[in-house]
Design a protein around this motif. Structure first.
Motif, PDB file in Angstrom:
ATOM      1  N   ASP A 183       0.875  -1.289  -0.021  1.00  0.00           N
ATOM      2  CA  ASP A 183      -0.087   0.168  -0.023  1.00  0.00           C
ATOM      3  C   ASP A 183       0.908   1.046   0.244  1.00  0.00           C
ATOM      4  N   ILE A 184       0.738   2.224  -1.075  1.00  0.00           N
ATOM      5  CA  ILE A 184       1.571   3.179  -1.025  1.00  0.00           C
ATOM      6  C   ILE A 184       0.805   4.598  -0.809  1.00  0.00           C
ATOM      7  N   SER A 185      -0.026   4.475  -0.274  1.00  0.00           N
ATOM      8  CA  SER A 185      -0.979   5.745  -0.201  1.00  0.00           C
ATOM      9  C   SER A 185      -0.299   6.769   0.630  1.00  0.00           C
ATOM     10  N   GLU A 186       0.513   6.485   1.500  1.00  0.00           N
ATOM     11  CA  GLU A 186       1.330   7.512   2.170  1.00  0.00           C
ATOM     12  C   GLU A 186       2.311   8.073   1.281  1.00  0.00           C
ATOM     13  N   ARG A 187       2.793   7.358   0.636  1.00  0.00           N
ATOM     14  CA  ARG A 187       4.075   7.755  -0.217  1.00  0.00           C
ATOM     15  C   ARG A 187       3.411   8.945  -1.502  1.00  0.00           C
ATOM     16  N   LYS A 188       2.125   8.233  -1.868  1.00  0.00           N
ATOM     17  CA  LYS A 188       1.479   9.220  -2.886  1.00  0.00           C
ATOM     18  C   LYS A 188       1.005  10.508  -2.245  1.00  0.00           C
ATOM     19  N   THR A 189       0.634  10.364  -0.959  1.00  0.00           N
ATOM     20  CA  THR A 189       0.145  11.583  -0.340  1.00  0.00           C
ATOM     21  C   THR A 189       1.525  12.644  -0.171  1.00  0.00           C
ATOM     22  N   VAL A 190       2.473  12.116   0.266  1.00  0.00           N
ATOM     23  CA  VAL A 190       3.566  12.989   0.582  1.00  0.00           C
ATOM     24  C   VAL A 190       4.225  13.630  -0.956  1.00  0.00           C
ATOM     25  N   GLU A 191       4.265  12.657  -1.923  1.00  0.00           N
ATOM     26  CA  GLU A 191       4.255  13.139  -3.493  1.00  0.00           C
ATOM     27  C   GLU A 191       3.723  14.037  -3.889  1.00  0.00           C
ATOM     28  N   LEU A 192       2.288  13.966  -3.672  1.00  0.00           N
ATOM     29  CA  LEU A 192       1.441  15.088  -3.998  1.00  0.00           C
ATOM     30  C   LEU A 192       1.644  16.334  -3.017  1.00  0.00           C
ATOM     31  N   GLU A 193       1.859  16.157  -1.789  1.00  0.00           N
ATOM     32  CA  GLU A 193       2.151  17.465  -1.126  1.00  0.00           C
ATOM     33  C   GLU A 193       3.597  18.113  -1.512  1.00  0.00           C
ATOM     34  N   LEU A 194       4.472  17.043  -2.047  1.00  0.00           N
ATOM     35  CA  LEU A 194       5.724  17.934  -2.684  1.00  0.00           C
ATOM     36  C   LEU A 194       5.387  18.497  -3.730  1.00  0.00           C
ATOM     37  N   LEU A 195       4.434  17.902  -4.624  1.00  0.00           N
ATOM     38  CA  LEU A 195       4.195  18.621  -5.917  1.00  0.00           C
ATOM     39  C   LEU A 195       3.622  19.859  -5.789  1.00  0.00           C
ATOM     40  N   GLU A 196       2.642  20.028  -4.671  1.00  0.00           N
ATOM     41  CA  GLU A 196       1.648  21.295  -4.564  1.00  0.00           C
ATOM     42  C   GLU A 196       2.790  22.137  -3.969  1.00  0.00           C
ATOM     43  N   SER A 197       4.032  21.834  -3.134  1.00  0.00           N
ATOM     44  CA  SER A 197       4.857  22.729  -2.545  1.00  0.00           C
ATOM     45  C   SER A 197       5.571  23.257  -3.753  1.00  0.00           C
ATOM     46  N   GLU A 198       6.058  22.464  -4.647  1.00  0.00           N
ATOM     47  CA  GLU A 198       6.902  22.875  -5.776  1.00  0.00           C
ATOM     48  C   GLU A 198       6.203  23.711  -6.756  1.00  0.00           C
ATOM     49  N   LYS A 199       4.852  23.615  -6.785  1.00  0.00           N
ATOM     50  CA  LYS A 199       4.163  24.574  -7.654  1.00  0.00           C
ATOM     51  C   LYS A 199       4.027  25.828  -7.057  1.00  0.00           C
ATOM     52  N   LYS A 200       3.929  26.057  -5.732  1.00  0.00           N
ATOM     53  CA  LYS A 200       3.931  27.141  -5.012  1.00  0.00           C
ATOM     54  C   LYS A 200       5.087  27.831  -5.001  1.00  0.00           C
ATOM     55  N   TYR A 201       6.300  27.131  -5.008  1.00  0.00           N
ATOM     56  CA  TYR A 201       7.826  27.706  -5.004  1.00  0.00           C
ATOM     57  C   TYR A 201       7.985  28.326  -6.239  1.00  0.00           C
ATOM     58  N   ARG A 202       7.399  27.326  -7.341  1.00  0.00           N
ATOM     59  CA  ARG A 202       7.552  27.971  -8.714  1.00  0.00           C
ATOM     60  C   ARG A 202       6.956  29.291  -9.070  1.00  0.00           C
ATOM     61  N   LYS A 203       5.586  29.384  -8.658  1.00  0.00           N
ATOM     62  CA  LYS A 203       4.839  30.564  -8.674  1.00  0.00           C
ATOM     63  C   LYS A 203       5.551  31.761  -8.045  1.00  0.00           C
ATOM     64  N   LEU A 204       5.942  31.773  -6.899  1.00  0.00           N
ATOM     65  CA  LEU A 204       6.814  32.804  -6.140  1.00  0.00           C
ATOM     66  C   LEU A 204       8.160  32.892  -6.833  1.00  0.00           C
ATOM     67  N   PHE A 205       8.508  32.038  -7.308  1.00  0.00           N
ATOM     68  CA  PHE A 205      10.121  32.170  -7.902  1.00  0.00           C
ATOM     69  C   PHE A 205       9.928  33.084  -9.332  1.00  0.00           C
ATOM     70  N   ASN A 206       8.907  32.744 -10.101  1.00  0.00           N
ATOM     71  CA  ASN A 206       8.702  33.269 -11.229  1.00  0.00           C
ATOM     72  C   ASN A 206       7.814  34.811 -11.001  1.00  0.00           C
ATOM     73  N   ALA A 207       7.315  35.025  -9.830  1.00  0.00           N
ATOM     74  CA  ALA A 207       6.781  36.380  -9.557  1.00  0.00           C
ATOM     75  C   ALA A 207       7.558  37.365  -9.251  1.00  0.00           C
ATOM     76  N   VAL A 208       9.127  36.838  -8.855  1.00  0.00           N
ATOM     77  CA  VAL A 208       9.875  37.895  -8.274  1.00  0.00           C
ATOM     78  C   VAL A 208      10.122  38.925  -9.472  1.00  0.00           C
ATOM     79  N   GLN A 209      10.534  39.980  -9.423  1.00  0.00           N
ATOM     80  CA  GLN A 209      10.746  41.021 -10.142  1.00  0.00           C
ATOM     81  C   GLN A 209      12.244  41.226 -10.520  1.00  0.00           C
ATOM     82  N   ASP A 210      13.085  40.654  -9.659  1.00  0.00           N
ATOM     83  CA  ASP A 210      14.278  40.670  -9.782  1.00  0.00           C
ATOM     84  C   ASP A 210      15.027  39.395 -10.749  1.00  0.00           C
ATOM     85  N   SER A 211      15.910  39.311 -11.287  1.00  0.00           N
ATOM     86  CA  SER A 211      16.444  38.025 -11.925  1.00  0.00           C
ATOM     87  C   SER A 211      16.972  37.123 -10.832  1.00  0.00           C
ATOM     88  N   ILE A 212      16.677  35.952 -10.814  1.00  0.00           N
ATOM     89  CA  ILE A 212      17.278  34.910 -10.278  1.00  0.00           C
ATOM     90  C   ILE A 212      17.723  33.821 -10.876  1.00  0.00           C
TER      91      ILE A 212
END
Length: 221
Positions: free
Chosen positions: A59-88
């Protein structure tokens, strides 16, 4: 994939299991009808001379939940990363002594320098920096001392334009790689204002020194 949705595919994997074994992720159904993700490792064997298929199911339900949380976290990070007006941009350090290619950059960097993301990730700091190699070697020395710094540089765009920037540099380890994390602020407006002030002062000085009449300044007390 879900083997329940394709009986032909299930038969195919059954045959693969008989032939050479199989490892896959699929979905199982509980008695109450709820579904849960599983990891299945199957191989053919025999018990008391009877051929059977032995399956280990996890049963990999827990692993899939963690992977989904990581994916959502990465999406939020990516959105903030690209919203910065300075070059990074992040540059890999190779062998602790030289810079490799740029391995990450935000949208602002691409737009400001005129490169696509794919083009930029095939360049290095040497390609986008007007500073001489000594400046970049100094970055390596600061990396070895684990120091961060802020300084001025000039970025070169794809079409050859120069953009003065103030760069803050940090050193980090990302996915096991030593890297330089740079945030560059466009100081073109500040440079233009400084140049205008300098020209104004030079013009005033020229008039002051070449006047035929005596001119003097009195400081108010």
């Amino acid at each position: 994939f879900d083997l329940r949705q394709d009986k032909d595919l299930a038969k195919k994997h059954m045959q693969m299991t008989i032939n050479k074994g199989v490892f896959l992720e699929t979905v199982h159904m509980r008695k109450d009808g709820s579904l849960f993700p599983v990891e299945v490792s199957s191989q053919s064997t025999s018990i008391n001379g009877v051929p059977v298929i032995l399956s280990l199911i996890r049963d990999i339900s827990e692993r899939k939940t963690v992977e989904l949380e990581l994916l959502e976290s990465e999406k939020k990070y990516r959105k903030l990363f690209n919203a910065v007006q300075d070059s990074i941009y992040i540059t890999e350090i190779l062998d602790g002594s030289r810079l490799g290619k740029i391995i990450e950059a935000n949208d602002t960097t691409c737009q400001r320098l005129g490169y696509t993301k794919e083009e930029l990730l095939n360049l290095s700091l040497y390609d986008i920096s007007k500073k001489d190699p000594h400046f970049i070697h100094e970055l390596i020395n600061m990396y070895k001392k684990n120091e961060s710094c802020t300084g001025e540089n000039v970025h070169l765009t794809k079409d050859g334009r120069e953009i003065p920037v103030e760069v803050t540099v940090h050193f980090l380890n990302m996915n096991g790689k030593d890297c330089i994390y740079s945030m560059a602020h466009d100081i073109s407006d500040r440079r233009n204002a400084e140049n205008a002030l300098k020209q104004s002062e030079e013009k005033f000085r020229s008039v002051f020194e070449n006047a035929l009449d005596g001119i003097f300044l009195i400081e108010e007390i």
